[in-house]
Design a protein around this motif. Structure first.
Motif, PDB file in Angstrom:
ATOM      1  N   SER A   1       3.864 -16.582  -4.602  1.00 28.74           N
ATOM      2  CA  SER A   1       4.587 -17.110  -3.445  1.00 28.74           C
ATOM      3  C   SER A   1       5.539 -16.101  -2.807  1.00 28.74           C
ATOM      4  CB  SER A   1       5.377 -18.364  -3.836  1.00 28.74           C
ATOM      5  OG  SER A   1       6.413 -18.028  -4.752  1.00 28.74           O
ATOM      6  N   GLN A   2       5.883 -15.040  -3.525  1.00 28.30           N
ATOM      7  CA  GLN A   2       6.870 -14.081  -3.040  1.00 28.30           C
ATOM      8  C   GLN A   2       6.295 -12.669  -3.033  1.00 28.30           C
ATOM      9  OE1 GLN A   2       9.974 -14.910  -1.926  1.00 28.30           O
ATOM     10  NE2 GLN A   2      10.274 -12.792  -1.348  1.00 28.30           N
ATOM     11  N   ALA A   3       6.029 -12.138  -1.831  1.00 23.96           N
ATOM     12  CA  ALA A   3       5.509 -10.774  -1.718  1.00 23.96           C
ATOM     13  C   ALA A   3       6.592  -9.764  -2.057  1.00 23.96           C
ATOM     14  CB  ALA A   3       4.987 -10.523  -0.315  1.00 23.96           C
ATOM     15  N   LEU A   4       6.213  -8.774  -2.845  1.00 24.76           N
ATOM     16  CA  LEU A   4       7.118  -7.669  -3.161  1.00 24.76           C
ATOM     17  C   LEU A   4       7.060  -6.599  -2.074  1.00 24.76           C
ATOM     18  CD1 LEU A   4       6.151  -7.305  -6.948  1.00 24.76           C
ATOM     19  CD2 LEU A   4       8.097  -8.563  -5.974  1.00 24.76           C
ATOM     20  N   LEU A   5       5.910  -6.533  -1.390  1.00 24.36           N
ATOM     21  CA  LEU A   5       5.690  -5.556  -0.321  1.00 24.36           C
ATOM     22  C   LEU A   5       4.590  -6.090   0.578  1.00 24.36           C
ATOM     23  CD1 LEU A   5       5.862  -2.508   0.831  1.00 24.36           C
ATOM     24  CD2 LEU A   5       3.868  -2.132  -0.608  1.00 24.36           C
ATOM     25  N   SER A   6       4.736  -5.887   1.871  1.00 25.27           N
ATOM     26  CA  SER A   6       3.672  -6.203   2.825  1.00 25.27           C
ATOM     27  C   SER A   6       3.714  -5.168   3.929  1.00 25.27           C
ATOM     28  CB  SER A   6       3.862  -7.608   3.399  1.00 25.27           C
ATOM     29  OG  SER A   6       2.767  -7.938   4.219  1.00 25.27           O
ATOM     30  N   THR A   7       2.562  -4.535   4.198  1.00 28.32           N
ATOM     31  CA  THR A   7       2.530  -3.483   5.211  1.00 28.32           C
ATOM     32  C   THR A   7       1.158  -3.409   5.886  1.00 28.32           C
ATOM     33  OG1 THR A   7       2.920  -1.124   5.645  1.00 28.32           O
ATOM     34  CG2 THR A   7       1.916  -1.679   3.531  1.00 28.32           C
ATOM     35  N   HIS A   8       1.195  -3.018   7.153  1.00 29.92           N
ATOM     36  CA  HIS A   8      -0.016  -2.723   7.925  1.00 29.92           C
ATOM     37  C   HIS A   8      -0.166  -1.213   8.136  1.00 29.92           C
ATOM     38  CE1 HIS A   8      -1.052  -6.843   9.086  1.00 29.92           C
ATOM     39  NE2 HIS A   8       0.244  -7.047   9.218  1.00 29.92           N
ATOM     40  N   ASP A   9       0.814  -0.443   7.709  1.00 30.34           N
ATOM     41  CA  ASP A   9       0.820   0.995   7.927  1.00 30.34           C
ATOM     42  C   ASP A   9      -0.191   1.679   7.005  1.00 30.34           C
ATOM     43  OD1 ASP A   9       2.242   3.780   6.915  1.00 30.34           O
ATOM     44  OD2 ASP A   9       2.424   3.437   9.086  1.00 30.34           O
ATOM     45  N   ALA A  10      -1.210   2.295   7.575  1.00 32.19           N
ATOM     46  CA  ALA A  10      -2.294   2.896   6.797  1.00 32.19           C
ATOM     47  C   ALA A  10      -1.789   3.966   5.836  1.00 32.19           C
ATOM     48  CB  ALA A  10      -3.358   3.479   7.727  1.00 32.19           C
ATOM     49  N   LYS A  11      -0.820   4.750   6.268  1.00 37.44           N
ATOM     50  CA  LYS A  11      -0.275   5.798   5.409  1.00 37.44           C
ATOM     51  C   LYS A  11       0.432   5.197   4.190  1.00 37.44           C
ATOM     52  CE  LYS A  11       0.994  10.266   6.937  1.00 37.44           C
ATOM     53  NZ  LYS A  11       1.758  11.123   7.791  1.00 37.44           N
ATOM     54  N   GLU A  12       1.183   4.132   4.421  1.00 38.40           N
ATOM     55  CA  GLU A  12       1.884   3.469   3.317  1.00 38.40           C
ATOM     56  C   GLU A  12       0.885   2.768   2.384  1.00 38.40           C
ATOM     57  OE1 GLU A  12       5.713   0.598   2.390  1.00 38.40           O
ATOM     58  OE2 GLU A  12       4.956   0.691   4.438  1.00 38.40           O
ATOM     59  N   ILE A  13      -0.147   2.145   2.969  1.00 38.37           N
ATOM     60  CA  ILE A  13      -1.191   1.515   2.153  1.00 38.37           C
ATOM     61  C   ILE A  13      -1.821   2.563   1.242  1.00 38.37           C
ATOM     62  CG2 ILE A  13      -3.470   0.425   2.199  1.00 38.37           C
ATOM     63  CD1 ILE A  13      -2.571  -0.959   4.847  1.00 38.37           C
ATOM     64  N   CYS A  14      -2.194   3.683   1.814  1.00 35.58           N
ATOM     65  CA  CYS A  14      -2.810   4.772   1.053  1.00 35.58           C
ATOM     66  C   CYS A  14      -1.877   5.248  -0.063  1.00 35.58           C
ATOM     67  CB  CYS A  14      -3.160   5.922   1.994  1.00 35.58           C
ATOM     68  SG  CYS A  14      -3.996   7.293   1.186  1.00 35.58           S
ATOM     69  N   GLY A  15      -0.615   5.466   0.252  1.00 39.20           N
ATOM     70  CA  GLY A  15       0.352   5.941  -0.732  1.00 39.20           C
ATOM     71  C   GLY A  15       0.572   4.953  -1.863  1.00 39.20           C
ATOM     72  N   GLN A  16       0.741   3.682  -1.518  1.00 39.14           N
ATOM     73  CA  GLN A  16       0.957   2.649  -2.540  1.00 39.14           C
ATOM     74  C   GLN A  16      -0.252   2.529  -3.461  1.00 39.14           C
ATOM     75  OE1 GLN A  16       3.635   0.612  -3.286  1.00 39.14           O
ATOM     76  NE2 GLN A  16       4.845   1.785  -1.827  1.00 39.14           N
ATOM     77  N   LEU A  17      -1.447   2.524  -2.882  1.00 39.17           N
ATOM     78  CA  LEU A  17      -2.657   2.387  -3.691  1.00 39.17           C
ATOM     79  C   LEU A  17      -2.917   3.635  -4.528  1.00 39.17           C
ATOM     80  CD1 LEU A  17      -4.982   0.438  -1.240  1.00 39.17           C
ATOM     81  CD2 LEU A  17      -3.723  -0.443  -3.226  1.00 39.17           C
ATOM     82  N   ASN A  18      -2.595   4.801  -3.977  1.00 42.67           N
ATOM     83  CA  ASN A  18      -2.754   6.045  -4.747  1.00 42.67           C
ATOM     84  C   ASN A  18      -1.936   6.024  -6.029  1.00 42.67           C
ATOM     85  OD1 ASN A  18      -4.658   7.755  -3.684  1.00 42.67           O
ATOM     86  ND2 ASN A  18      -3.247   8.751  -2.281  1.00 42.67           N
ATOM     87  N   THR A  19      -0.755   5.399  -6.000  1.00 42.75           N
ATOM     88  CA  THR A  19       0.104   5.368  -7.188  1.00 42.75           C
ATOM     89  C   THR A  19      -0.541   4.595  -8.341  1.00 42.75           C
ATOM     90  OG1 THR A  19       1.350   3.391  -6.537  1.00 42.75           O
ATOM     91  CG2 THR A  19       2.221   5.530  -5.807  1.00 42.75           C
ATOM     92  N   VAL A  20      -1.517   3.733  -8.037  1.00 41.72           N
ATOM     93  CA  VAL A  20      -2.216   2.980  -9.095  1.00 41.72           C
ATOM     94  C   VAL A  20      -3.669   3.430  -9.230  1.00 41.72           C
ATOM     95  CG1 VAL A  20      -0.680   0.973  -9.073  1.00 41.72           C
ATOM     96  CG2 VAL A  20      -2.666   1.027  -7.527  1.00 41.72           C
TER      97      VAL A  20
END
Length: 181
Positions: free
Chosen positions: A13-32
Motif C-alpha cells: 500500500s505504500q510506495a518507497l519510490l515511484s519514478t517515470h525517469d528512465a535514467k533513475e529507473i535504470c540506476g535503481q534496477l542496476n543496483t539489484v
C-alpha cells in the motif's frame, strides 16, 4: 511512459519510490542486477504480426544482443486483445516464479508489468514500447500482460527450450499491482 515503483515486500500500500525517469529507473534496477535500456522502435509492427516479421524488422538489434550475451534461442510473443487464449496466457505468468536463466524482453509494441521480488522489496516496472528488461536468473518475479493485451515482445533465452518457469508457491503476487487495461 515507463514506470518503476518500489515497495516493501510486506506492504503493497505504500510506495518507497515511484519514478517515470528512465535514467533513475535504470540506476535503481542496476543496483539489484537488473538491466534496463530503451531502444529505438519502429511503427510498422503491431500485435498479431508474425514472429518472422518482427524478427526481420529488428534483425540488427537481435543479432547484436545475441553476439553480446550469447543467447541460444529467440522468439516473439505477439498477443492482441482478440487472441482466443489471452486469459490463459495472462494467468500463466501471474504467479511468482523463477527461471534458471536470465529472462530478457524487448517491448516492440504495447506494455506489460514485471514485478521483481528481490530481497525485502518488490520492484514493479511498467515496460512500454522500446524498453528492454533483463531479469537475472533465479530472480523471483511475475508478469502481467493485462486483460486486453496489445503486446509484441522479443524474448531472448540461454536455454534452447525457451520459457521454463519454476513456480515458488508464494502468493505474494496476489497482493501487488495488476494492469487494468
Amino acid at each position: 511512459m515507463s514506470q518503476l515503483t518500489v515497495f516493501s515486500d510486506t506492504d503493497s500500500s505504500q510506495a518507497l519510490l515511484s519514478t517515470h525517469d528512465a535514467k533513475e529507473i535504470c540506476g535503481q534496477l542496476n543496483t539489484v542486477g537488473v538491466r534496463f535500456e530503451q531502444w529505438q522502435t519502429r511503427d510498422d509492427i503491431a500485435a498479431g504480426d508474425s514472429q518472422d516479421a518482427v524478427l526481420h524488422a529488428y534483425n540488427g538489434d537481435v543479432k547484436r544482443l545475441i553476439a553480446e550475451q550469447g543467447y541460444q534461442c529467440v522468439d516473439v510473443i505477439s498477443i492482441a486483445s482478440d487472441h482466443p487464449q489471452k486469459d490463459a496466457l495472462r494467468l500463466k505468468f501471474l504467479d511468482e516464479h523463477t527461471h534458471s536463466e536470465d529472462e530478457v524482453r524487448f517491448f516492440v509494441q504495447g506494455q506489460g508489468l514485471f514485478a521483481l521480488h528481490i530481497g525485502d522489496k518488490v520492484f514493479e516496472i511498467i515496460c512500454k514500447k522500446g524498453d528492454l528488461l533483463s531479469v537475472p536468473a533465479n530472480t523471483s518475479h511475475w508478469f502481467d500482460l493485462g486483460p486486453q493485451p496489445d503486446l509484441v515482445a522479443i524474448r531472448f533465452f540461454n536455454n534452447p527450450e525457451g520459457w521454463v518457469a519454476n513456480y515458488t508457491a508464494n502468493d505474494i503476487a496476489n497482493r501487488y499491482s495488476r494492469l487494468d487495461a
